[in-house]
Design a protein around this motif. Sequence first.
Motif, PDB file in Angstrom:
ATOM      1  N   UNK A  47       0.802  -1.226   0.000  1.00 55.83           N
ATOM      2  CA  UNK A  47       0.000   0.000   0.000  1.00 55.83           C
ATOM      3  C   UNK A  47       0.835   1.277   0.000  1.00 55.83           C
ATOM      4  N   UNK A  48       2.125   1.151   0.281  1.00 56.90           N
ATOM      5  CA  UNK A  48       3.010   2.319   0.276  1.00 56.90           C
ATOM      6  C   UNK A  48       4.429   1.868  -0.052  1.00 56.90           C
ATOM      7  N   UNK A  49       5.270   2.828  -0.474  1.00 55.10           N
ATOM      8  CA  UNK A  49       6.661   2.473  -0.744  1.00 55.10           C
ATOM      9  C   UNK A  49       7.380   2.114   0.545  1.00 55.10           C
ATOM     10  N   UNK A  50       6.979   2.725   1.653  1.00 51.10           N
ATOM     11  CA  UNK A  50       7.600   2.380   2.942  1.00 51.10           C
ATOM     12  C   UNK A  50       7.313   0.921   3.297  1.00 51.10           C
ATOM     13  N   UNK A  51       6.076   0.489   3.111  1.00 53.31           N
ATOM     14  CA  UNK A  51       5.715  -0.903   3.408  1.00 53.31           C
ATOM     15  C   UNK A  51       6.377  -1.838   2.415  1.00 53.31           C
ATOM     16  N   UNK A  52       6.397  -1.487   1.137  1.00 57.49           N
ATOM     17  CA  UNK A  52       7.059  -2.297   0.128  1.00 57.49           C
ATOM     18  C   UNK A  52       8.530  -2.469   0.468  1.00 57.49           C
ATOM     19  N   UNK A  53       9.176  -1.379   0.863  1.00 59.10           N
ATOM     20  CA  UNK A  53      10.593  -1.419   1.228  1.00 59.10           C
ATOM     21  C   UNK A  53      10.826  -2.301   2.451  1.00 59.10           C
ATOM     22  N   UNK A  54       9.948  -2.188   3.447  1.00 57.70           N
ATOM     23  CA  UNK A  54      10.075  -3.013   4.655  1.00 57.70           C
ATOM     24  C   UNK A  54       9.915  -4.491   4.320  1.00 57.70           C
TER      25      UNK A  54
END
Length: 94
Positions: free
Chosen positions: A25-32
């Motif tokens: 849902x977000x680049x932060x979540x994708x990155x994590x």
Amino acid sequence: LAADPRFTVGFEPELDIVVWAVKAESVARSSALARELFELAARRGLHLALADLPARYFWPDGGSFGRDATVVALRSVVMKAPPAGWAESVSGML
């Protein structure tokens, strides 16, 4: 990878290097999630690399991420199977 709904491949691989991002849902979540997958793969003996890349490579429309957003993507070198008969060719050189 392109057929797996959990991932997105931003561009055709060059040579034998494949780069992909985790859909989230977000680049932060994708990155994590990419970092978690990287660690899990390493514990299982699969060695990947991480690359901080523009999110637009994976989501060309920008989504809700914005044009300048970056995402941590996974990178791997895919080894191709040797052509049939390669062992015989090499052993014939000795």
